[in-house]
Design an enzyme around this catalytic site. Sequence first.
Site, PDB file in Angstrom:
ATOM      1  N   GLY A  59      -1.263 -13.675 -14.751  1.00 14.87           N
ATOM      2  CA  GLY A  59      -0.518 -13.727 -15.904  1.00 14.87           C
ATOM      3  C   GLY A  59      -1.166 -14.842 -16.717  1.00 14.87           C
ATOM      4  O   GLY A  59      -1.281 -15.802 -16.152  1.00 14.87           O
ATOM      5  N   ARG A  66      -1.853  -4.791  -2.049  1.00 12.04           N
ATOM      6  CA  ARG A  66      -3.238  -5.382  -1.682  1.00 12.04           C
ATOM      7  C   ARG A  66      -3.145  -5.927  -0.062  1.00 12.04           C
ATOM      8  O   ARG A  66      -4.277  -6.099   0.464  1.00 12.04           O
ATOM      9  CB  ARG A  66      -3.717  -6.369  -2.798  1.00 12.04           C
ATOM     10  CG  ARG A  66      -4.100  -5.727  -4.034  1.00 12.04           C
ATOM     11  CD  ARG A  66      -4.563  -6.786  -4.919  1.00 12.04           C
ATOM     12  NE  ARG A  66      -3.437  -7.424  -5.349  1.00 12.04           N
ATOM     13  CZ  ARG A  66      -3.657  -8.264  -6.365  1.00 12.04           C
ATOM     14  NH1 ARG A  66      -4.473  -9.257  -6.406  1.00 12.04           N
ATOM     15  NH2 ARG A  66      -2.479  -8.946  -6.837  1.00 12.04           N
ATOM     16  N   ASP A  82       5.532 -15.242  -2.852  1.00 13.14           N
ATOM     17  CA  ASP A  82       4.209 -15.157  -2.267  1.00 13.14           C
ATOM     18  C   ASP A  82       3.412 -16.470  -2.363  1.00 13.14           C
ATOM     19  O   ASP A  82       1.985 -16.379  -2.371  1.00 13.14           O
ATOM     20  CB  ASP A  82       3.435 -13.791  -2.420  1.00 13.14           C
ATOM     21  CG  ASP A  82       3.487 -13.541  -3.952  1.00 13.14           C
ATOM     22  OD1 ASP A  82       3.822 -14.288  -4.734  1.00 13.14           O
ATOM     23  OD2 ASP A  82       3.446 -12.174  -4.243  1.00 13.14           O
ATOM     24  N   THR A  86       9.427  -7.958 -12.003  1.00 16.13           N
ATOM     25  CA  THR A  86       9.947  -9.620 -11.673  1.00 16.13           C
ATOM     26  C   THR A  86      11.460  -9.665 -12.441  1.00 16.13           C
ATOM     27  O   THR A  86      12.191 -10.194 -11.874  1.00 16.13           O
ATOM     28  CB  THR A  86       9.086 -10.503 -11.893  1.00 16.13           C
ATOM     29  OG1 THR A  86       8.305 -10.142 -13.229  1.00 16.13           O
ATOM     30  CG2 THR A  86       8.091 -10.551 -10.976  1.00 16.13           C
ATOM     31  N   GLN A  94      17.283  -5.586  -4.052  1.00 18.22           N
ATOM     32  CA  GLN A  94      16.502  -4.704  -5.170  1.00 18.22           C
ATOM     33  C   GLN A  94      16.219  -3.362  -4.905  1.00 18.22           C
ATOM     34  O   GLN A  94      15.115  -3.141  -4.296  1.00 18.22           O
ATOM     35  CB  GLN A  94      15.247  -5.557  -5.802  1.00 18.22           C
ATOM     36  CG  GLN A  94      14.884  -5.078  -7.112  1.00 18.22           C
ATOM     37  CD  GLN A  94      13.700  -5.430  -7.534  1.00 18.22           C
ATOM     38  OE1 GLN A  94      12.953  -6.131  -6.639  1.00 18.22           O
ATOM     39  NE2 GLN A  94      13.300  -5.485  -8.820  1.00 18.22           N
ATOM     40  N   ALA A 104      10.960  -8.942  -2.806  1.00 19.37           N
ATOM     41  CA  ALA A 104      11.300  -7.516  -2.767  1.00 19.37           C
ATOM     42  C   ALA A 104       9.949  -6.496  -2.699  1.00 19.37           C
ATOM     43  O   ALA A 104      10.072  -5.485  -2.126  1.00 19.37           O
ATOM     44  CB  ALA A 104      12.121  -7.114  -3.845  1.00 19.37           C
ATOM     45  N   GLY A 105       9.042  -7.342  -3.205  1.00 19.17           N
ATOM     46  CA  GLY A 105       7.775  -6.554  -3.389  1.00 19.17           C
ATOM     47  C   GLY A 105       7.161  -6.081  -2.092  1.00 19.17           C
ATOM     48  O   GLY A 105       7.316  -6.606  -0.992  1.00 19.17           O
TER      49      GLY A 105
HETATM   50  C1  UD1 Z   1       3.834 -12.039 -11.512  1.00 16.85           C
HETATM   51  C2  UD1 Z   1       3.977 -12.521 -12.873  1.00 16.85           C
HETATM   52  C3  UD1 Z   1       2.526 -13.092 -13.556  1.00 16.85           C
HETATM   53  C4  UD1 Z   1       2.307 -14.179 -12.417  1.00 16.85           C
HETATM   54  C5  UD1 Z   1       2.202 -13.790 -10.959  1.00 16.85           C
HETATM   55  C6  UD1 Z   1       2.216 -14.917 -10.022  1.00 16.85           C
HETATM   56  C7  UD1 Z   1       5.340 -10.965 -14.090  1.00 16.85           C
HETATM   57  C8  UD1 Z   1       5.505  -9.993 -15.033  1.00 16.85           C
HETATM   58  N1  UD1 Z   1       4.199 -11.465 -14.038  1.00 16.85           N
HETATM   59  O1  UD1 Z   1       2.883 -11.065 -11.446  1.00 16.85           O
HETATM   60  O2  UD1 Z   1       2.632 -13.554 -14.754  1.00 16.85           O
HETATM   61  O3  UD1 Z   1       0.822 -14.758 -12.685  1.00 16.85           O
HETATM   62  O4  UD1 Z   1       3.331 -13.064 -10.978  1.00 16.85           O
HETATM   63  O5  UD1 Z   1       2.303 -14.312  -8.691  1.00 16.85           O
HETATM   64  O6  UD1 Z   1       6.370 -11.545 -13.807  1.00 16.85           O
HETATM   65  N2  UD1 Z   1       8.838  -8.753  -6.825  1.00 16.85           N
HETATM   66  C9  UD1 Z   1      10.205  -8.425  -6.580  1.00 16.85           C
HETATM   67  N3  UD1 Z   1      10.488  -7.179  -7.134  1.00 16.85           N
HETATM   68  C10 UD1 Z   1       9.610  -6.583  -8.110  1.00 16.85           C
HETATM   69  C11 UD1 Z   1       8.351  -7.086  -8.297  1.00 16.85           C
HETATM   70  C12 UD1 Z   1       8.034  -8.155  -7.675  1.00 16.85           C
HETATM   71  O7  UD1 Z   1      10.928  -9.144  -5.831  1.00 16.85           O
HETATM   72  O8  UD1 Z   1      10.353  -5.760  -8.754  1.00 16.85           O
HETATM   73  C13 UD1 Z   1       8.289 -10.003  -6.264  1.00 16.85           C
HETATM   74  C14 UD1 Z   1       7.262  -9.950  -5.534  1.00 16.85           C
HETATM   75  O9  UD1 Z   1       7.863  -9.558  -3.868  1.00 16.85           O
HETATM   76  C15 UD1 Z   1       6.351 -11.237  -5.111  1.00 16.85           C
HETATM   77  C16 UD1 Z   1       6.716 -11.890  -6.654  1.00 16.85           C
HETATM   78  O10 UD1 Z   1       8.010 -11.173  -7.197  1.00 16.85           O
HETATM   79  O11 UD1 Z   1       6.861 -12.250  -4.391  1.00 16.85           O
HETATM   80  C17 UD1 Z   1       5.641 -11.500  -7.720  1.00 16.85           C
HETATM   81  O12 UD1 Z   1       5.371 -10.303  -7.550  1.00 16.85           O
HETATM   82  P1  UD1 Z   1       4.020  -9.628  -7.900  1.00 16.85           P
HETATM   83  O13 UD1 Z   1       3.964  -8.054  -8.130  1.00 16.85           O
HETATM   84  O14 UD1 Z   1       2.988 -10.353  -6.997  1.00 16.85           O
HETATM   85  O15 UD1 Z   1       3.579 -10.426  -9.195  1.00 16.85           O
HETATM   86  P2  UD1 Z   1       3.234  -9.623 -10.783  1.00 16.85           P
HETATM   87  O16 UD1 Z   1       4.294  -8.982 -11.488  1.00 16.85           O
HETATM   88  O17 UD1 Z   1       1.866  -8.891 -10.510  1.00 16.85           O
END
Ligand code: UD1
Length: 468
Positions: free
Chosen positions: A145, A21, A108, A84, A78, A16-17
């Site tokens: 993380g 970047r 990703d 996440t 979402q 959903a993100g």
């Molecule tokens: C998250 C992890 C981090 C890990 C990293 C690996 C958490 C809090 N952190 O980081 O420990 O090293 O992934 O990539 O979980 N997404 C959604 N909805 C949201 C947020 C994110 O669907 O509300 C999806 C994004 O599209 C992406 C994935 O989740 O595919 C990871 O999101 P991203 O924001 O890249 O990861 P972080 O939260 O920074």
Amino acid sequence: MFQRTEAPVFAAVLAAGKGTRMRSNRAKVLHTICGVPMVNYVISALEPVAPMETLVVVGHQADEVRAVLPPGVGSVLQEEQNGTGDAVRVALEGIEEEEGILLVVNGDGPLISGRTLVELVERHRVAGVGATVLVAELDDATGLGRVMEDAGVVRIVEEKDATEAERRIRLVNLGLYAFDLSEIRHALGLVGTQNAQGEIYLTDALEIIGRRSRAVTYRVKSLEEAHLVNDRAHLALAEEIVRRRILDAHMRAGVTVRDPVSTHIEASVEIGRDTVVLPGTFLRGGTKIGSDCVIGPSTDLLDTVVGDGALVEHSVGRGAAVGPGANVGPYAYLRPGTVLGEVSKVGAYCELKNTKVGAGSKVPHLSYVGDAEIGEGANLGAGTITANYDGKDKHRTTIGSGVFTGINTNLIAPVTIGENAYLGAGSVVNKDIPPGKMAVGMPARVIRDAPEKVSKDGKKKQGDQGGE
Ligand code: UD1
Ligand code: CA
């Protein structure tokens, strides 16, 4: 019969993100690698796990992401990207079952393999724990993380929340987890947003589960699989790896690739044995190449089918079909609907569109042929052009078998040239020519004013007299 007694697996793909970047107007998971959107790689990797249900969490450009999902893969929306943990909560709303395993996959991480996902689930089942998380030890852990494991509790701290000492940890969370379904439901109900980003962290749920029913880490075996795409440089690196995998598979199957560095073949392309692919060649979409062909150098074929033994050099194909033994190029442009018969030829600086060229027929030099059908064994002289467009409508040209056209023949469609007819150099043909006849001539002469030019919005163009 085999009775499935194991708890079923449900998969949630987090997609959903926005992927800030990437600096893109397009959602990150829609960026393609070797022609395939990133999200489809993780969905393919799920195949060997055979989840009972796969749900993709969509948000940014939800409709566009849904449009690329394969049949049988569902989606949940979402509305706001609150982290996440929130994404998984949304996915869980779409799963009715109480018992089972929830496999969470990061959208990703396109290089993850099916084998690793199968192993993650197996490891999780065997360990009998509440959660298992896939981790990797990286030289550069920036942005990820950091993972700490102690006595059945796995704690993950995000870079933005980490202390100096925690930042030095190189064991990272890859964002792939196997959860006990009831445990993750329970834990997510307890997670707050007290962190640097004000997000609902899935990793907090992991820690809660560890304290209740133990959590463990599982290390990915190949670091290549740990490659996550967060910006365009990461994307290029992922493409480099996937591209090389595709090329290797073709080479192992008997295709010669002269210069893998400059050869781009998309995942969906098929190539027969003993075909040689020369440098600077792009084979894309639904392109299928037969055996014993030579393709390239510098050739770009999209959705183009090439028969056995054909040669295509320095040319571009879009939705075309090249018959067995045909010879194309150099510098030919085959547009959609072009079908070249067996051992036919389309040579230098020829453009063909929606045109059938019969077996053994030749369009060797400097021609445009559109909306036409050419019989067998015909020869079009250099510069033969079909005038298929009168400024308003397209018209067809039919050229019989055995026809010979002289250089610079203009065929004003609709027009039919009968079999074995012969057209003299420079003839302008606006009436049907009977079979076996020879026709010549028709020099241009001024007849009346040119029609007024009208632009696309219907307004007359000012002072546009066309070329001189
Ligand atoms: C998250 C992890 C981090 C890990 C990293 C690996 C958490 C809090 N952190 O980081 O420990 O090293 O992934 O990539 O979980 N997404 C959604 N909805 C949201 C947020 C994110 O669907 O509300 C999806 C994004 O599209 C992406 C994935 O989740 O595919 C990871 O999101 P991203 O924001 O890249 O990861 P972080 O939260 O920074
Ligand atoms: Ca984030």
